[in-house]
Write a protein that holds these residues in place. Structure first.
Motif, PDB file in Angstrom:
ATOM      1  N   LEU A   1       0.350  -4.650  10.305  1.00 29.16           N
ATOM      2  CA  LEU A   1       0.317  -5.068   8.826  1.00 29.16           C
ATOM      3  C   LEU A   1       1.834  -4.875   8.289  1.00 29.16           C
ATOM      4  O   LEU A   1       2.768  -4.162   8.267  1.00 29.16           O
ATOM      5  CB  LEU A   1      -0.347  -3.699   8.540  1.00 29.16           C
ATOM      6  CG  LEU A   1      -0.576  -3.494   7.509  1.00 29.16           C
ATOM      7  CD1 LEU A   1      -1.345  -4.205   6.754  1.00 29.16           C
ATOM      8  CD2 LEU A   1      -1.632  -1.764   7.037  1.00 29.16           C
ATOM      9  N   THR A   2       1.705  -5.321   7.393  1.00 28.42           N
ATOM     10  CA  THR A   2       3.155  -5.384   6.347  1.00 28.42           C
ATOM     11  C   THR A   2       2.242  -5.192   4.629  1.00 28.42           C
ATOM     12  O   THR A   2       1.609  -6.293   4.108  1.00 28.42           O
ATOM     13  CB  THR A   2       3.992  -6.920   6.371  1.00 28.42           C
ATOM     14  OG1 THR A   2       4.309  -7.003   7.903  1.00 28.42           O
ATOM     15  CG2 THR A   2       5.325  -6.320   5.452  1.00 28.42           C
ATOM     16  N   MET A   3       2.953  -4.734   3.722  1.00 25.52           N
ATOM     17  CA  MET A   3       2.907  -4.278   2.664  1.00 25.52           C
ATOM     18  C   MET A   3       4.038  -4.046   1.777  1.00 25.52           C
ATOM     19  O   MET A   3       4.987  -3.467   2.131  1.00 25.52           O
ATOM     20  CB  MET A   3       1.720  -3.200   2.050  1.00 25.52           C
ATOM     21  CG  MET A   3       0.137  -3.548   3.091  1.00 25.52           C
ATOM     22  SD  MET A   3      -0.644  -2.408   2.441  1.00 25.52           S
ATOM     23  CE  MET A   3      -1.337  -2.178   0.866  1.00 25.52           C
ATOM     24  N   ILE A   4       3.946  -4.729   0.407  1.00 31.46           N
ATOM     25  CA  ILE A   4       4.820  -4.190  -0.460  1.00 31.46           C
ATOM     26  C   ILE A   4       4.706  -3.614  -1.461  1.00 31.46           C
ATOM     27  O   ILE A   4       3.717  -4.673  -1.937  1.00 31.46           O
ATOM     28  CB  ILE A   4       5.912  -5.743  -1.141  1.00 31.46           C
ATOM     29  CG1 ILE A   4       6.391  -6.604   0.589  1.00 31.46           C
ATOM     30  CG2 ILE A   4       6.443  -5.562  -2.082  1.00 31.46           C
ATOM     31  CD1 ILE A   4       6.762  -7.764  -0.232  1.00 31.46           C
ATOM     32  N   ALA A   5       5.377  -2.499  -1.997  1.00 32.68           N
ATOM     33  CA  ALA A   5       4.370  -2.025  -3.117  1.00 32.68           C
ATOM     34  C   ALA A   5       5.850  -1.821  -3.956  1.00 32.68           C
ATOM     35  O   ALA A   5       6.430  -1.558  -4.044  1.00 32.68           O
ATOM     36  CB  ALA A   5       3.013  -1.189  -2.653  1.00 32.68           C
ATOM     37  N   ARG A   6       5.285  -1.506  -5.082  1.00 38.62           N
ATOM     38  CA  ARG A   6       6.260  -0.270  -6.577  1.00 38.62           C
ATOM     39  C   ARG A   6       5.880   0.909  -5.938  1.00 38.62           C
ATOM     40  O   ARG A   6       5.098   1.457  -5.435  1.00 38.62           O
ATOM     41  CB  ARG A   6       5.509  -0.441  -8.012  1.00 38.62           C
ATOM     42  CG  ARG A   6       6.441  -0.121  -8.911  1.00 38.62           C
ATOM     43  CD  ARG A   6       6.021  -1.210 -10.235  1.00 38.62           C
ATOM     44  NE  ARG A   6       4.802  -1.213 -10.641  1.00 38.62           N
ATOM     45  CZ  ARG A   6       4.567  -1.470 -11.138  1.00 38.62           C
ATOM     46  NH1 ARG A   6       4.755  -2.526 -11.927  1.00 38.62           N
ATOM     47  NH2 ARG A   6       3.006  -1.025 -11.553  1.00 38.62           N
TER      48      ARG A   6
END
Length: 120
Positions: A4-9
């Protein structure tokens, strides 16, 4: 293996892009980990360490924060720490180069989902 990979502010935990690697061979249900990742991303702030590893059973979450963007991945516990952070740093650099100026202005979750489909 990275599941799983996520990018967030970082400012508000808004998810910007995500990618899930289905693990059909082991039958792992990644939904619970995805929920954990979202909760973790909402808790991060400007005072959070810029890189961290968190244990989640037989898996580990790794995250890297720079320029108000957090890149997070979920890996098997045996996955090398150095490789996980290297992946996250490279991912951040590529993402920020393409979308960095737009990150503060987006209001919808997953505004950059096309990045997840082609780069993660």
């Amino acid at each position: 293996m990275i599941f799983l990979t996520m990018i967030a502010r970082v400012a508000d935990g808004l998810p910007l892009a995500a990618s899930i690697q289905e693990d059909e061979q082991s039958g792992r249900d990644l939904q619970q980990y995805q929920s954990q990742a979202k909760r973790l991303l909402r808790k991060l702030n400007a005072q959070s360490p810029d890189r961290c590893m968190l244990e989640a059973g037989n898996m580990n979450f790794y995250y890297f924060i720079a320029q108000d963007v957090c890149c997070l991945c979920l890996c098997e516990a045996s996955f090398p720490k150095k490789m996980a952070f290297g992946y996250l740093e490279d991912l951040h650099n590529e993402f920020y180069e393409q979308y960095g100026r737009r990150v503060p202005t987006v209001t919808r979750p997953y505004s950059f989902i096309e990045f997840g489909r082609s780069n993660m």
